[in-house]
Write an enzyme that holds these catalytic residues in place. Structure first.
Site, PDB file in Angstrom:
ATOM      1  N   PRO A 257      20.124   5.789  -3.124  1.00 30.16           N
ATOM      2  CA  PRO A 257      21.163   6.595  -3.783  1.00 30.16           C
ATOM      3  C   PRO A 257      22.556   5.976  -3.752  1.00 30.16           C
ATOM      4  O   PRO A 257      23.470   6.538  -4.357  1.00 30.16           O
ATOM      5  CB  PRO A 257      21.130   7.904  -2.987  1.00 30.16           C
ATOM      6  CG  PRO A 257      20.616   7.516  -1.638  1.00 30.16           C
ATOM      7  CD  PRO A 257      19.637   6.416  -1.890  1.00 30.16           C
TER       8      PRO A 257
ATOM      9  N   TYR B 295      33.120   5.420  -0.514  1.00 28.35           N
ATOM     10  CA  TYR B 295      31.995   4.675   0.056  1.00 28.35           C
ATOM     11  C   TYR B 295      32.528   3.829   1.200  1.00 28.35           C
ATOM     12  O   TYR B 295      33.357   2.947   0.980  1.00 28.35           O
ATOM     13  CB  TYR B 295      31.348   3.777  -0.998  1.00 28.35           C
ATOM     14  CG  TYR B 295      30.651   4.515  -2.120  1.00 28.35           C
ATOM     15  CD1 TYR B 295      29.276   4.744  -2.074  1.00 28.35           C
ATOM     16  CD2 TYR B 295      31.362   4.981  -3.225  1.00 28.35           C
ATOM     17  CE1 TYR B 295      28.628   5.411  -3.098  1.00 28.35           C
ATOM     18  CE2 TYR B 295      30.726   5.656  -4.259  1.00 28.35           C
ATOM     19  CZ  TYR B 295      29.356   5.868  -4.195  1.00 28.35           C
ATOM     20  OH  TYR B 295      28.718   6.538  -5.207  1.00 28.35           O
TER      21      TYR B 295
ATOM     22  N   TYR C 181      28.700   0.420 -12.011  1.00 26.40           N
ATOM     23  CA  TYR C 181      28.771   1.791 -11.496  1.00 26.40           C
ATOM     24  C   TYR C 181      28.800   2.814 -12.634  1.00 26.40           C
ATOM     25  O   TYR C 181      28.121   3.847 -12.557  1.00 26.40           O
ATOM     26  CB  TYR C 181      30.009   1.952 -10.614  1.00 26.40           C
ATOM     27  CG  TYR C 181      29.998   3.235  -9.808  1.00 26.40           C
ATOM     28  CD1 TYR C 181      29.387   3.297  -8.555  1.00 26.40           C
ATOM     29  CD2 TYR C 181      30.593   4.396 -10.293  1.00 26.40           C
ATOM     30  CE1 TYR C 181      29.361   4.462  -7.817  1.00 26.40           C
ATOM     31  CE2 TYR C 181      30.570   5.579  -9.568  1.00 26.40           C
ATOM     32  CZ  TYR C 181      29.957   5.609  -8.333  1.00 26.40           C
ATOM     33  OH  TYR C 181      29.932   6.781  -7.603  1.00 26.40           O
TER      34      TYR C 181
ATOM     35  N   HIS D 189      35.692  11.599 -13.121  1.00 26.63           N
ATOM     36  CA  HIS D 189      36.308  10.688 -12.155  1.00 26.63           C
ATOM     37  C   HIS D 189      36.570   9.342 -12.821  1.00 26.63           C
ATOM     38  O   HIS D 189      35.671   8.746 -13.413  1.00 26.63           O
ATOM     39  CB  HIS D 189      35.397  10.491 -10.949  1.00 26.63           C
ATOM     40  CG  HIS D 189      35.420  11.656 -10.005  1.00 26.63           C
ATOM     41  ND1 HIS D 189      34.901  11.589  -8.728  1.00 26.63           N
ATOM     42  CD2 HIS D 189      35.914  12.909 -10.137  1.00 26.63           C
ATOM     43  CE1 HIS D 189      35.069  12.751  -8.121  1.00 26.63           C
ATOM     44  NE2 HIS D 189      35.678  13.563  -8.965  1.00 26.63           N
TER      45      HIS D 189
ATOM     46  N   LYS E  76      22.272   5.896  -9.195  1.00 30.02           N
ATOM     47  CA  LYS E  76      21.543   5.483 -10.387  1.00 30.02           C
ATOM     48  C   LYS E  76      20.281   6.287 -10.675  1.00 30.02           C
ATOM     49  O   LYS E  76      19.733   6.189 -11.774  1.00 30.02           O
ATOM     50  CB  LYS E  76      21.147   3.995 -10.265  1.00 30.02           C
ATOM     51  CG  LYS E  76      22.326   3.048 -10.298  1.00 30.02           C
ATOM     52  CD  LYS E  76      23.025   3.103 -11.630  1.00 30.02           C
ATOM     53  CE  LYS E  76      24.372   2.446 -11.584  1.00 30.02           C
ATOM     54  NZ  LYS E  76      25.383   3.141 -12.357  1.00 30.02           N
TER      55      LYS E  76
END
Length: 415
Positions: free
Chosen positions: A295, A203, A387, A74, A299
């Site tokens: 979560p 998200y 990220y 991704h 990580k």
């Protein structure tokens, strides 16, 4: 029964198995002890987003073939505010870095397979595991298996046995310090054999609460919604979950969402936790034995892999070069990276979730910050860098900074 090894590894999750395999590649002997059965370990549903650094460690361990065949790379993620989507270009903002979607269950399966193929010392259903003489030069581990008592002499012990394992409690209470934040909500997760509603993760911050659209493959989807900790699974039939996901993720995602029967549902609480130090004598902690992150920032597994990479390199330096500098600096360096990941996970959780005590001002601050991220390439770059995973160089600088602060000067190591 008595045997000797160089490193005794407690826990056969991804952290313990990856450490064992990295040591094997370097010619260092180890044994892995796991209190659960193989079927239980392989069946655990966990995270599925791997940082590039984690992928590189799996390549180095020789267990990345299936990942490269079946994993989904991704180059971005999507954020949503009350259903309105915008994209963060991870690849473009980080100089070509990306993440790979490949379930932790699959990582664990691959690692177990390679261990069993080479006849590695991997013991499932090991009970009554106890660590001894950790402060001396000859530590050992005892356990029960197959109706027999076992004794393992070793040079070092790696505690990779999770939050509820025996490793962290083996550090004396007067030395160990713990830091924890418990969040006032949980994630209700649903796994279904339906295609994902988007090519990338979404998200979503919604007035009803957080939602996440994720995936395990092109035909298996993983979704989450924020719920109070008082909620019961029986009050959430599949149809109610799909309806709430459609609302929170917004009309664009809902139009592409395929509903289907769940194959797994669960409610998981969220918390942040760190234990210091991550070394005591000849015991080294790694993964959930030392830290837990919510979560939201993906990580947990990646931070465990980072620990293992640092620890493997330190042990290799000891055995190949007769140098203990990296072992002595392991805790401080690992903790510097841990706290950076904790910071990002806490910030991302605070940005995307509805808190019970949130007033109108706090809600407007969330909206303003999401608006700033959407409008600012620099703000997007900060999010993207965190990220995809901070470079290991940050660990060294963070370690130096912590050691320079009086309150942290003596906390990096013990023993």
């Amino acid at each position: 029964m008595r045997r000797r090894t160089q490193v005794a590894i407690i826990g056969a999750g991804p952290a313990g198995l990856l450490l064992s395999q990295l040591l094997h590649v370097a010619g260092i002997d180890s044994i892995v002890l796991e209190r659960r059965s193989q079927s239980y370990v392989e069946g655990r549903i966990r995270a599925g987003v791997l940082e590039q650094g984690t992928v590189e460690l799996l390549e180095r361990a020789g267990v990345a073939d299936r990942l490269h065949r079946d994993g989904l790379q991704h180059h971005g993620i999507r954020l949503a505010l009350d259903g309105e989507l915008f994209r963060i270009d991870l690849h473009g903002l980080t100089g070509g870095r990306a993440v790979t979607v490949y379930g932790q269950t699959e990582v664990t399966h691959d690692l177990i397979q390679v261990h069993q193929a080479r006849g590695a010392a991997l013991v499932f259903e090991a009970s009554d595991v106890a660590l001894h003489d950790l402060e001396g030069k000859a530590p050992f581990v005892t356990y029960q298996a197959d109706g027999e008592s076992h004794h393992v002499d070793c040079d070092y012990v790696a505690g990779c046995d999770g939050y509820h394992g025996v490793s962290r409690p083996s550090i004396p209470a007067g030395i160990l310090r713990s830091f924890e934040k418990v969040y006032p909500f949980g994630w209700l997760g649903i796994l279904a054999d339906v295609p994902p509603c988007d090519d990338e993760l979404i998200y979503s911050n919604h007035r009803n609460g957080f939602a996440l659209a994720s995936m395990r493959s092109l035909t298996r989807s993983r979704y989450y919604i924020q719920v109070p900790l008082t909620e019961k699974l029986e009050d959430w039939p599949d149809t109610r979950i799909w309806d709430e996901l459609s609302l929170r993720l917004g009309p664009e995602a809902a139009a592409r969402m395929t509903h289907g029967p769940s194959i797994e549902k669960s409610i998981a609480p969220l918390r942040s936790f760190v234990a210091e130090p991550m070394r005591h004598g000849r015991l080294f902690l790694a993964g959930d034995a030392a830290h837990i992150v919510p979560p939201t920032g993906a990580k947990g597994l990646n931070l465990a892999a980072s620990d293992v990479g640092l620890l493997a390199d330190a042990l290799i330096s000891h055995y190949r070069e007769n140098s203990d500098a990296a072992l002595e600096g392991y805790s401080a360096r690992a903790l510097a990276r841990v706290w950076m990941a904790e910071r990002f996970s806490w910030w991302f959780t605070s940005l995307t979730h509805r808190f019970p005590d949130m007033d109108d001002f706090a809600r407007h601050m969330q909206v303003a910050e999401l608006g700033y991220i959407r409008a600012s390439r620099q703000a997007q770059a900060v999010l993207a860098e965190n990220y995809v995973g901070l470079p290991l160089a940050y660990s060294a600088r963070g370690s130096e900074a912590r050691q320079g602060m009086p309150e942290f000067a003596n906390m990096g190591e013990a023993g």
